[in-house]
Design a protein around this motif. Structure first.
Motif, PDB file in Angstrom:
ATOM      1  N   GLN A  98      41.264  40.114  38.750  1.00  0.00           N
ATOM      2  CA  GLN A  98      40.333  39.123  39.675  1.00  0.00           C
ATOM      3  C   GLN A  98      41.254  37.725  39.587  1.00  0.00           C
ATOM      4  N   VAL A  99      41.407  37.320  41.134  1.00  0.00           N
ATOM      5  CA  VAL A  99      42.136  36.022  41.229  1.00  0.00           C
ATOM      6  C   VAL A  99      41.387  35.208  41.879  1.00  0.00           C
ATOM      7  N   MET A 100      41.746  33.610  41.747  1.00  0.00           N
ATOM      8  CA  MET A 100      41.190  32.843  42.880  1.00  0.00           C
ATOM      9  C   MET A 100      42.188  32.385  43.986  1.00  0.00           C
ATOM     10  N   LEU A 101      41.986  32.418  45.113  1.00  0.00           N
ATOM     11  CA  LEU A 101      43.209  31.901  45.923  1.00  0.00           C
ATOM     12  C   LEU A 101      42.793  30.672  46.694  1.00  0.00           C
ATOM     13  N   ILE A 102      43.853  29.916  46.957  1.00  0.00           N
ATOM     14  CA  ILE A 102      43.384  28.878  47.975  1.00  0.00           C
ATOM     15  C   ILE A 102      44.109  29.212  49.032  1.00  0.00           C
TER      16      ILE A 102
END
Length: 124
Positions: A98-102
């Motif tokens: 799981q990653v959070m991308l901007i």
């Protein structure tokens, strides 16, 4: 005096409007201007007049466009939120983490990435 000046200016404008086109084209020529949204290859240009400068768009991308762009890069998106000119996307990368991308909302580039559970974003 003001009325006479305004009348004279209006009359001069009308006379100039009639005389200039007659002086510009000869009596045997017909000038036709055609506006078309077809490009040189015979295809309809859907974004007629839209200019792309430095690979930046003038309008922010739709969330569906961001989702499709990330899917093509191997991310599976869960949640997309827009904040100012950026999108914050929760996704899974190609390894399943799981990653959070901007994501930049105008050109679609990923400008930051953070694995869920780590304390800070890493700039790419």
């Amino acid at each position: 005096m003001k009325k006479a000046l305004i009348t004279f200016a209006a009359l001069a404008t009308i006379v100039t409007g009639f005389s200039l086109p007659a002086a510009a084209a000869s009596t045997n020529e017909l000038t036709v201007q055609v506006h078309s949204s077809w490009n040189d290859h015979g295809r309809h240009n859907q974004r007629h007049g839209w200019k792309k400068q430095n690979n930046y768009r003038h309008q922010i991308m739709h969330p569906g466009e961001v989702k499709r762009m990330l899917h093509r890069q191997g991310y599976r998106t869960n949640d997309i939120r827009q904040q100012r000119g950026d999108y914050y996307v929760r996704a899974r990368n190609h390894k399943g983490r799981q990653v959070m991308l901007i994501v930049n909302g105008y050109n679609g580039k990923i400008v930051g990435q953070r694995y869920i559970g780590r304390p800070h974003f890493t700039r790419t």
